[in-house]
Design a protein around this motif. Structure first.
Motif, PDB file in Angstrom:
ATOM      1  N   GLU A 139     -27.738 -16.370  -4.732  1.00 23.49           N
ATOM      2  CA  GLU A 139     -26.820 -15.496  -3.696  1.00 23.49           C
ATOM      3  C   GLU A 139     -27.727 -14.941  -2.848  1.00 23.49           C
ATOM      4  OE1 GLU A 139     -25.072 -12.622  -6.448  1.00 23.49           O
ATOM      5  OE2 GLU A 139     -23.655 -13.886  -6.975  1.00 23.49           O
ATOM      6  N   ALA A 140     -28.865 -14.436  -2.999  1.00 20.43           N
ATOM      7  CA  ALA A 140     -29.987 -13.976  -2.034  1.00 20.43           C
ATOM      8  C   ALA A 140     -30.361 -14.929  -1.134  1.00 20.43           C
ATOM      9  CB  ALA A 140     -31.167 -13.342  -2.664  1.00 20.43           C
ATOM     10  N   LYS A 141     -30.772 -16.008  -1.301  1.00 17.59           N
ATOM     11  CA  LYS A 141     -31.005 -17.357  -0.701  1.00 17.59           C
ATOM     12  C   LYS A 141     -29.683 -17.405   0.268  1.00 17.59           C
ATOM     13  CE  LYS A 141     -34.729 -19.480  -3.098  1.00 17.59           C
ATOM     14  NZ  LYS A 141     -35.275 -20.735  -3.521  1.00 17.59           N
ATOM     15  N   GLN A 142     -28.578 -17.669  -0.154  1.00 22.26           N
ATOM     16  CA  GLN A 142     -27.201 -17.723   0.738  1.00 22.26           C
ATOM     17  C   GLN A 142     -27.205 -16.469   1.651  1.00 22.26           C
ATOM     18  OE1 GLN A 142     -24.308 -18.153  -2.374  1.00 22.26           O
ATOM     19  NE2 GLN A 142     -24.849 -20.276  -2.844  1.00 22.26           N
ATOM     20  N   GLN A 143     -27.524 -15.442   1.203  1.00 21.12           N
ATOM     21  CA  GLN A 143     -27.471 -14.251   2.381  1.00 21.12           C
ATOM     22  C   GLN A 143     -28.663 -14.299   3.120  1.00 21.12           C
ATOM     23  OE1 GLN A 143     -27.382 -10.923  -0.204  1.00 21.12           O
ATOM     24  NE2 GLN A 143     -25.690 -11.612  -1.215  1.00 21.12           N
ATOM     25  N   GLY A 144     -29.539 -15.310   3.282  1.00 20.52           N
ATOM     26  CA  GLY A 144     -30.620 -15.199   4.219  1.00 20.52           C
ATOM     27  C   GLY A 144     -31.911 -14.770   3.909  1.00 20.52           C
ATOM     28  N   LEU A 145     -32.145 -13.976   2.548  1.00 22.21           N
ATOM     29  CA  LEU A 145     -33.203 -13.418   2.390  1.00 22.21           C
ATOM     30  C   LEU A 145     -34.370 -14.379   2.354  1.00 22.21           C
ATOM     31  CD1 LEU A 145     -32.234 -10.770  -0.085  1.00 22.21           C
ATOM     32  CD2 LEU A 145     -32.329 -10.538   2.241  1.00 22.21           C
ATOM     33  N   ASN A 146     -35.500 -13.988   2.491  1.00 20.10           N
ATOM     34  CA  ASN A 146     -36.896 -14.943   2.362  1.00 20.10           C
ATOM     35  C   ASN A 146     -37.309 -14.798   1.084  1.00 20.10           C
ATOM     36  OD1 ASN A 146     -38.849 -16.455   2.718  1.00 20.10           O
ATOM     37  ND2 ASN A 146     -39.607 -15.586   4.607  1.00 20.10           N
ATOM     38  N   VAL A 147     -36.622 -15.266   0.032  1.00 22.12           N
ATOM     39  CA  VAL A 147     -37.288 -15.007  -1.456  1.00 22.12           C
ATOM     40  C   VAL A 147     -37.385 -16.407  -1.954  1.00 22.12           C
ATOM     41  CG1 VAL A 147     -34.772 -14.956  -2.298  1.00 22.12           C
ATOM     42  CG2 VAL A 147     -36.766 -14.193  -3.582  1.00 22.12           C
ATOM     43  N   THR A 148     -38.588 -16.498  -2.853  1.00 24.01           N
ATOM     44  CA  THR A 148     -38.823 -17.777  -3.655  1.00 24.01           C
ATOM     45  C   THR A 148     -38.944 -17.330  -4.969  1.00 24.01           C
ATOM     46  OG1 THR A 148     -41.189 -17.516  -2.823  1.00 24.01           O
ATOM     47  CG2 THR A 148     -39.707 -18.809  -1.641  1.00 24.01           C
ATOM     48  N   CYS A 149     -38.881 -18.483  -5.881  1.00 25.66           N
ATOM     49  CA  CYS A 149     -39.265 -18.271  -7.180  1.00 25.66           C
ATOM     50  C   CYS A 149     -39.806 -19.212  -8.008  1.00 25.66           C
ATOM     51  CB  CYS A 149     -37.988 -17.624  -7.900  1.00 25.66           C
ATOM     52  SG  CYS A 149     -36.625 -18.911  -8.064  1.00 25.66           S
ATOM     53  N   SER A 150     -40.335 -19.098  -8.948  1.00 25.01           N
ATOM     54  CA  SER A 150     -40.844 -20.091  -9.719  1.00 25.01           C
ATOM     55  C   SER A 150     -40.233 -19.914 -11.356  1.00 25.01           C
ATOM     56  CB  SER A 150     -42.470 -20.155  -9.946  1.00 25.01           C
ATOM     57  OG  SER A 150     -42.982 -18.785 -10.688  1.00 25.01           O
ATOM     58  N   VAL A 151     -40.578 -21.092 -12.289  1.00 20.68           N
ATOM     59  CA  VAL A 151     -40.064 -20.969 -13.436  1.00 20.68           C
ATOM     60  C   VAL A 151     -41.314 -21.768 -14.414  1.00 20.68           C
ATOM     61  CG1 VAL A 151     -38.656 -23.151 -13.693  1.00 20.68           C
ATOM     62  CG2 VAL A 151     -38.307 -21.739 -15.271  1.00 20.68           C
ATOM     63  N   VAL A 152     -41.426 -21.382 -15.556  1.00 21.97           N
ATOM     64  CA  VAL A 152     -42.489 -21.945 -16.292  1.00 21.97           C
ATOM     65  C   VAL A 152     -41.934 -23.240 -17.103  1.00 21.97           C
ATOM     66  CG1 VAL A 152     -44.282 -21.436 -18.036  1.00 21.97           C
ATOM     67  CG2 VAL A 152     -43.556 -19.550 -16.714  1.00 21.97           C
ATOM     68  N   VAL A 153     -42.953 -24.064 -17.503  1.00 18.26           N
ATOM     69  CA  VAL A 153     -42.628 -25.350 -17.946  1.00 18.26           C
ATOM     70  C   VAL A 153     -42.026 -24.791 -19.530  1.00 18.26           C
ATOM     71  CG1 VAL A 153     -43.522 -27.153 -18.967  1.00 18.26           C
ATOM     72  CG2 VAL A 153     -44.626 -26.473 -16.808  1.00 18.26           C
ATOM     73  N   HIS A 154     -42.540 -24.095 -20.137  1.00 23.22           N
ATOM     74  CA  HIS A 154     -42.182 -23.885 -21.483  1.00 23.22           C
ATOM     75  C   HIS A 154     -40.565 -23.353 -21.679  1.00 23.22           C
ATOM     76  CE1 HIS A 154     -45.054 -20.432 -20.806  1.00 23.22           C
ATOM     77  NE2 HIS A 154     -43.952 -19.861 -21.102  1.00 23.22           N
ATOM     78  N   ASN A 155     -40.300 -22.725 -20.518  1.00 23.42           N
ATOM     79  CA  ASN A 155     -39.026 -22.165 -20.407  1.00 23.42           C
ATOM     80  C   ASN A 155     -37.903 -23.251 -20.139  1.00 23.42           C
ATOM     81  OD1 ASN A 155     -40.383 -19.205 -19.662  1.00 23.42           O
ATOM     82  ND2 ASN A 155     -38.684 -19.089 -20.934  1.00 23.42           N
ATOM     83  N   LEU A 156     -38.253 -24.383 -19.338  1.00 21.63           N
ATOM     84  CA  LEU A 156     -37.573 -25.401 -19.148  1.00 21.63           C
ATOM     85  C   LEU A 156     -37.295 -26.293 -20.323  1.00 21.63           C
ATOM     86  CD1 LEU A 156     -38.636 -26.128 -15.519  1.00 21.63           C
ATOM     87  CD2 LEU A 156     -36.592 -25.080 -16.152  1.00 21.63           C
ATOM     88  N   VAL A 157     -38.330 -26.302 -21.308  1.00 23.42           N
ATOM     89  CA  VAL A 157     -38.287 -27.475 -22.220  1.00 23.42           C
ATOM     90  C   VAL A 157     -38.026 -26.868 -23.547  1.00 23.42           C
ATOM     91  CG1 VAL A 157     -39.760 -29.006 -23.426  1.00 23.42           C
ATOM     92  CG2 VAL A 157     -39.965 -28.683 -20.897  1.00 23.42           C
ATOM     93  N   LEU A 158     -38.435 -25.543 -23.935  1.00 25.28           N
ATOM     94  CA  LEU A 158     -38.470 -25.122 -25.115  1.00 25.28           C
ATOM     95  C   LEU A 158     -37.239 -23.849 -25.286  1.00 25.28           C
ATOM     96  CD1 LEU A 158     -42.084 -24.768 -26.243  1.00 25.28           C
ATOM     97  CD2 LEU A 158     -40.484 -26.897 -26.757  1.00 25.28           C
ATOM     98  N   THR A 159     -36.886 -23.710 -26.589  1.00 27.30           N
ATOM     99  CA  THR A 159     -36.043 -22.616 -26.649  1.00 27.30           C
ATOM    100  C   THR A 159     -36.385 -21.525 -27.624  1.00 27.30           C
ATOM    101  OG1 THR A 159     -34.544 -23.465 -28.283  1.00 27.30           O
ATOM    102  CG2 THR A 159     -33.981 -23.936 -25.666  1.00 27.30           C
ATOM    103  N   ASP A 160     -35.921 -20.527 -27.994  1.00 29.97           N
ATOM    104  CA  ASP A 160     -36.344 -19.598 -29.126  1.00 29.97           C
ATOM    105  C   ASP A 160     -36.124 -20.269 -30.670  1.00 29.97           C
ATOM    106  OD1 ASP A 160     -33.387 -19.113 -28.942  1.00 29.97           O
ATOM    107  OD2 ASP A 160     -33.573 -16.969 -28.895  1.00 29.97           O
ATOM    108  N   GLU A 161     -35.442 -21.366 -30.666  1.00 29.24           N
ATOM    109  CA  GLU A 161     -35.247 -22.011 -31.838  1.00 29.24           C
ATOM    110  C   GLU A 161     -36.506 -22.338 -32.611  1.00 29.24           C
ATOM    111  OE1 GLU A 161     -32.367 -22.405 -33.570  1.00 29.24           O
ATOM    112  OE2 GLU A 161     -30.880 -21.568 -32.213  1.00 29.24           O
ATOM    113  N   VAL A 162     -37.571 -22.562 -31.727  1.00 26.21           N
ATOM    114  CA  VAL A 162     -38.732 -23.038 -32.320  1.00 26.21           C
ATOM    115  C   VAL A 162     -39.481 -21.838 -33.051  1.00 26.21           C
ATOM    116  CG1 VAL A 162     -39.276 -24.683 -30.450  1.00 26.21           C
ATOM    117  CG2 VAL A 162     -40.257 -22.506 -30.285  1.00 26.21           C
TER     118      VAL A 162
END
Length: 417
Positions: free
Chosen positions: A245-268
């Motif tokens: 939503e912030a990007k759609q409003q034109g704010l100059n914001v970027t972000c990252s995500v970590v590999v393990h948060n894309l691949v693993l869940t708390d089930e491990v």
């Protein structure tokens, strides 16, 4: 240097030779020729690998090496070798050393120690002195000597006015402010994601709300001040929505995500293995799917390994007492290749250059050679023998990964497995 890369499939989405087999002649670190036809040059060393693919060199936006102060965990020299063999031509190094990287002397030290390596070391300066969140560090001076961004590693800025001033001040010299998002009062003594798994295991939970309320606050500050804000390692579905939503409003914001948060869940976490104790925590499948969607639609700009070496004394202990963190450079590509399309992986592993104002390395004749060499095919189980880091605290030991990395060509040097 006189090398020929032979029969390599180029992965470069906007390049006219994208997804085609090419040959590249490199002389003294510069691309001499790119051709779909064979290149025959006397005395050239040929680089030819099984199912060889190449792309622009990858960048990791969040890496910790320990040195100075924690050389027992990792050194700069070995860390850069690990990065090169893992496919990263550039790494942004966090300021969580001892002493903290909060002045020009510390920045100079990191750059000096990282010089003459295939992987380029890019220091991140602390946003506040000693990362204590009280007074702004020497941002302008550090940028002049090579710092590429400013943020306190894994520490949220509690004082909203201090972050407001930092965003305003940074605009005077076009600096990027990055700030981790976590409300410590909501997190409390939580150690894992708050949900069904934490309840079943009897572990104190960290609600995603702890992240989301600070993301929302920081975006409000950005809307007020202007400037550039990078939010590292988001982990929740609501955070993705807020940033979208912030990007759609034109704010100059970027972000990252970590590999393990894309691949693993708390089930491990069922085995109480502290290798999976990370921060932000591994969350449930709904959050993981939202993060994947955010990567695909462009809301999430880049992916990081969040490589954080820790010695066994800090990990092999009771879950509540163990430190947060996992190494991730060696497993990054193979893990991502199990959940994302190849083109997206390459895009998200190179996008940090734009965020941190690192010169993009064009794949053109006459330009410096900066490549990652890899094979996207083949299934293997990641184990301790695959770990090159001094510390062995990997969340991916025992996991099936897809593909492998051969190495990099950068700074006129070749590191190739």
């Amino acid at each position: 240097m006189n090398h020929i890369i032979k029969n390599a499939t180029l992965i470069a989405k906007n390049h006219p030779l994208h997804n085609q087999k090419i040959n590249i002649h490199i002389v003294n670190g510069v691309i001499e020729k790119i051709s779909k036809d064979a290149i025959d040059v006397k005395d050239a060393t040929v680089i030819e690998k099984e199912n060889l693919h190449i792309s622009e060199g990858w960048m990791d936006s969040s890496v910790s090496f320990g040195e100075p102060g924690f050389e027992d965990r990792e050194t700069i020299a070995n860390g850069l070798t690990v990065a090169a063999k893992s496919g990263f031509s550039h790494v942004a190094v966090n300021p969580n050393n001892q002493p903290v990287t909060d002045n020009i002397t510390a920045v100079k030290y990191l750059i000096s120690e990282g010089r003459d390596n295939a992987t380029t070391l890019l220091p991140i300066g602390a946003l506040t002195k000693e990362e204590k969140g009280l007074d702004l560090a020497e941002m302008y001076d550090m940028q002049n000597f090579g710092a590429v961004a400013f943020g306190d590693y894994k520490k949220s800025i509690e004082n909203a006015n201090l972050l407001k001033i930092a965003l305003q001040y940074a605009q005077d010299f076009d600096a990027t402010v990055q700030t981790f998002c976590n409300d410590a009062t909501i997190k409390g003594k939580g150690v894992v994601h708050e949900g069904i798994v934490s309840t079943r295991l009897g572990l104190k939970g960290i609600p995603s709300l702890a992240e989301e309320v600070i993301v929302e606050r920081n975006l409000s500050l950005l809307a007020y001040t202007g400037g550039k804000l990078h939010i590292p390692t988001i982990s929740s579905a609501k955070s993705v929505e807020l940033i979208r939503e912030a990007k759609q409003q034109g704010l100059n914001v970027t972000c990252s995500v970590v590999v393990h948060n894309l691949v693993l869940t708390d089930e491990v976490l069922d085995g109480f293995d502290t290798r999976f104790k990370v921060f932000p925590p591994l969350r449930d499948e709904n959050h993981r799917k939202a993060l994947i969607a955010g990567v695909i639609d462009g809301t999430i700009d880049c992916i990081t390994s969040d490589h954080y070496p820790l010695d066994i004394e800090h990990k092999k202990m009771e879950f509540d007492l163990a430190k947060n963190g996992t190494i991730g450079l060696e497993s990054a590509f193979g893990a991502l290749n199990t959940v994302l399309p190849l083109e997206v992986i390459v895009e998200k592993l190179t996008a940090a250059k734009r965020i941190f104002k690192v010169e993009k390395t064009e794949i053109e004749e006459g330009k410096p050679a900066c490549f990652t060499l890899f094979n996207p095919e083949g299934i293997s189980t990641f184990d301790k023998e695959n770990i090159l880091s001094k510390s062995k605290n990997s969340a991916f030991i025992g996991q099936e990964l897809q593909g492998s990395v051969y190495g990099i060509i950068n700074n006129g040097k070749i590191v190739c497995n």
